[in-house]
Each structure stands twice: as C-alpha cells, then as structure tokens.
Design an enzyme around this catalytic site. Structure first.
Site, PDB file in Angstrom:
ATOM      1  N   ASP A 253       0.815  -1.223   0.000  1.00 24.71           N
ATOM      2  CA  ASP A 253       0.000   0.000   0.000  1.00 24.71           C
ATOM      3  C   ASP A 253       0.846   1.270   0.000  1.00 24.71           C
ATOM      4  OD1 ASP A 253      -1.964  -1.867   0.351  1.00 24.71           O
ATOM      5  OD2 ASP A 253      -2.882  -0.869   2.078  1.00 24.71           O
ATOM      6  N   HIS A 396       3.737  -2.289   3.029  1.00 23.68           N
ATOM      7  CA  HIS A 396       3.817  -0.957   2.405  1.00 23.68           C
ATOM      8  C   HIS A 396       5.128  -0.826   1.640  1.00 23.68           C
ATOM      9  CE1 HIS A 396       0.997  -0.583   5.752  1.00 23.68           C
ATOM     10  NE2 HIS A 396       0.401   0.364   5.027  1.00 23.68           N
TER      11      HIS A 396
HETATM   12 NI    NI Z   1      -2.500   3.143   3.353  1.00 21.40          NI
END
Ligand code: NI
Length: 441
Positions: A253, A396
């Site tokens: 992400d 991430h």
């Molecule tokens: Ni996020």
C-alpha cells in the site's frame, strides 16, 4: 573548358560531396527506425542529385515523401537551369525515421541545395497507422494550448542561447501560431520540433520536449505511449496457477515509490510471482513507468484513494471524488481501471460500499505492521507464522525493511508451497475464506 578537366573536376566534387556527406551523417547519427533505405544518385553537367529516403510500404506515406522531394527537386531544377558556374551544384536529400509506438511513424527529410549558396529545408511527415492518414500538430495537441508551446520554446532558447533571442525574427517565429510549430516528429518519449533556418535564428534549430512536459495538452496518452511499445516486445506474462494448490496475495500500500517499489518488482519478476499494489492517486501519475511495469509483469493495481483520508469521515461526494480521481489517474498511465479498492486503514461503511460500485473492497488477513517495526525480521516472522491458503498480506512499499522482507519472503513462501497471485486471482479461484474481499453495492 577542356572536357577532361570538366570530368575530373566533377569527379573531385563528387568525391568531396561524398565524403562531406558521410561525415555529416556520422556526426548527426541518423535514426532510421523505419523503412527500407533508398538511394538514388544522378548527375548532370552542372549538378548532382542525391536522394536518400525510406521506402515504407505504406502507400500514403511513400506518396507524401515522394511529393515533397519532387516539389523541392522541381524548384531546384528550375533554379539550376541557367546555372553556368564551374562549381557543381547539388541537390541532396537525407532522412531520419522514428517509430513512436505501434501507431505513429515519423519521417524527417533534410533537403540541402547548393547553387550559389547552400540552403537547408527540413520537412516532416507524421503518419497515423490507426487512421491510415498523415497528421498535423492539432491532431495530437490542443489547439488552444499554443501559448504553452510558445512559452516553452521561448524559455528554452532564452536559457540556452540568451544572446540570440532578442531579434524580431525570434519573436515572430516563436509566437503561438501553428505555422511556427508544424515541423515535428514523434519519438519514443519526446516530441521534437524543428525550426527552419532564418526563422528563430539564421541557422535551423531543434527543440525536444518530453511528452511528460506537455501531458495535459497532448492527446497521445490514450494510445498507451510506452505501454504499447513495451507490450510489443514483452510477451504477456504466462501464469500457470494451479487452483488446487494453496495461493496467497502479497499486497503493498501507499506507493509507488521510486526507491522501493522497483526493488519489490525485481524480486517478484525474478521468481515469477505476482503481487497487488494499492497505489495512491496522488502518486500514480508521477510514476507512470512504475505503474506500467506493474501491469506488464503480471501484477495488479488497486485503488488506495487519492489522498489517503479515512473515508468514513467524508461526505459521499468527497468519497466519490477520492475514488474516481484515483481511477482516472491510474487509467491515464496504464489504460486500465482498477477493479479493487482498499480504503485507507480498512475503514468502510455503507456509503463507502456504495461508492465502490462494481469494484470490490479489499482488506487483509495478515497485518505485518511493517510501518511500526520497520524491521525486516519481524515482518518476515509475522508472515511465516500466520500464512495460510487464501491469506492477504498487508505491507507498504515505503520502507527499505519491507523491500528486504519481500526479497526474503517471495522465495520462502514459494518454497512452502504457496503460489503468489494477485487479489483478483485469489478471488477468481474462490479463495475468499476469510471474507476479506467484499463486493461493492
Ligand atoms: Ni494506506
């Protein structure tokens, strides 16, 4: 003049022309990306004609090339008719050709003529294979954005040739009219404008503008400028997913980032694995190549909203804006709309589901908390402890520690029998046992 001396003189001139031309072409390093090279040499008592041009096998383009050459040649022949000097006159055409992608082919012709003095004319032809037609600037560039083009030109030349730009010729030739900008070619990643001699300056001039600089005014985007070109060379990634074997989805992400996303992509590619990247709309457009690479290498791109706000705190209109704006940003650079959305923090309510429409909302089953620990070993451990068939793993692509973890995890998970697939593949094979892929309303 004795005939033998004349022939000798002519041969000397011919050799000189031949040599000088070679040096000239060597120094400009001609691009000849398209067409079969044609060369015609002929000579008369008083002049030499040397024509070099591409045979493209595209009737319209070949006709256009010949038309232009003939126009200039006819004018030369008329001018040379009464020419009696000892020095041999010359008419010389050379060319460059460019492929932008599978749609556009450009040809630039350099036309030199020497009668009493040498002059040079540049002609350009851009062919659109999709519509089988020759195009001009306004077919690919906004008519009402000529001011931007003019300003770009002025500032480029003022920066690079400050002393030469204070002339009235320069002012006129850089003004925002089509006539000033109708000589151009489309290269792979830049549009190149040519200005004839005695327009901007005494000599001819070239201005190369990367497409990125003119993004909003160019109508080339929808043709997948880089995408199609890569697509031709790269084959679609072949995936052999066995529906009976365990599969999981790695998800990343908040990217893309220049620093870490390519590292993760490299690791995925090396092991023929796929992942899903939930990108932010605000970052998507500035990294078109990374996004294109994601798709070309068989990964999936998901929508992670434009500005990473907690959607449940926003009005319906704002939520729609966050989603739609991101869909469009991603489409602009990849020519594909994401089918999945991950709301920031996984926050969702009925309004979010409504705004998702036909797209699916995706959360996760394993939270690596990579943002908290920023520790490669911890991230790896969490995943290996919790992984099971159908897992959706949250990470991430913002941290070195996560990129490192991906490099370790990808082969290790495969070793343990897991196929690394995208979220949509996971869903397609019915692996939604944890109910983490939710239909929009
Ligand atoms: Ni996020």
């Amino acid at each position: 003049m004795n005939k033998r001396i004349l022939v000798c003189g002519f041969l000397m001139m011919f050799i000189l022309f031949g040599c000088s031309k070679q040096t000239l072409e060597g120094s400009v390093n001609p691009h000849r990306e398209y067409g079969e090279h044609q060369s015609e040499l002929s000579y008369d008592k008083h002049y030499v004609t040397s024509l070099n041009y591409p045979h493209t096998n595209i009737e319209i383009l070949d006709d256009a090339i010949k038309d232009i050459i003939h126009q200039h040649q006819d004018r030369f022949l008329a001018d040379v008719a009464n020419y009696q000097e000892e020095e041999i006159a010359e008419f010389n055409v050379s060319y460059q050709s460019y492929i932008k992608d599978e749609r556009y082919i450009s040809v630039k012709l350099d036309i030199y003529r020497t009668i009493y003095q040498t002059s040079e004319t540049i002609e350009t032809l851009v062919y659109d294979t999709k519509n089988n037609t020759m195009i001009d600037l306004f077919d690919i560039y906004d008519e009402d954005a000529m001011q931007e083009l003019s300003s770009y030109t002025i500032s480029y030349f003022q920066t690079n040739f400050p002393e030469e730009c204070n002339t009235s010729n320069f002012k006129i030739a850089s003004s925002p009219s089509l006539a000033n900008f109708n000589h151009f070619v489309l290269r792979k990643d830049a549009i190149v404008f040519y200005f004839q001699e005695n327009t901007l300056f005494d000599r001819s001039a070239t201005l190369e503008i990367p497409y990125d600089e003119l993004n909003e005014h160019m109508h080339l985007k929808s043709e997948k400028p880089v995408f199609v070109a890569y697509d031709q060379v790269l084959n679609e990634p072949v995936k052999n997913i066995d529906p009976n074997k365990p599969m999981i989805a790695l998800t990343f992400d908040d990217g893309p980032t220049k620093k870490y996303t390519p590292v993760i992509l490299d690791a995925l590619k090396e092991h023929h694995a796929s992942a899903t990247f939930f990108v932010l709309g605000s970052k998507a457009e500035s990294e078109p190549k990374i996004l294109q690479r994601m798709i070309l290498e068989g990964n999936e791109i998901g929508n992670h909203t434009y500005s990473h706000k907690q959607l449940t705190t926003l009005s319906k209109e704002r939520i729609e804006e966050e989603i739609t704006h991101t869909q469009e940003s991603i489409y602009k650079v990849t020519n594909q709309y994401p089918q999945i959305i991950r709301p920031p923090y996984g926050s969702r309510n009925d309004t979010v589901l409504q705004c998702a429409d036909d797209k699916k909302i995706v959360t996760w089953t394993i939270d690596t908390e990579d943002w908290r620990s920023k520790n490669t070993e911890k991230v790896v451990q969490i995943v290996l402890d919790q992984v099971e068939d159908g897992s959706i793993i949250l990470m991430h692509d913002l941290y070195a520690s996560t990129a490192e973890a991906a490099i370790i995890l990808i082969p290790e998970l495969q070793e343990r029998g897991y196929q690394l697939v995208t979220v949509s593949e996971l869903y397609a094979y019915g692996k939604n046992n944890a109910g983490k892929i939710i239909e929009g309303k």
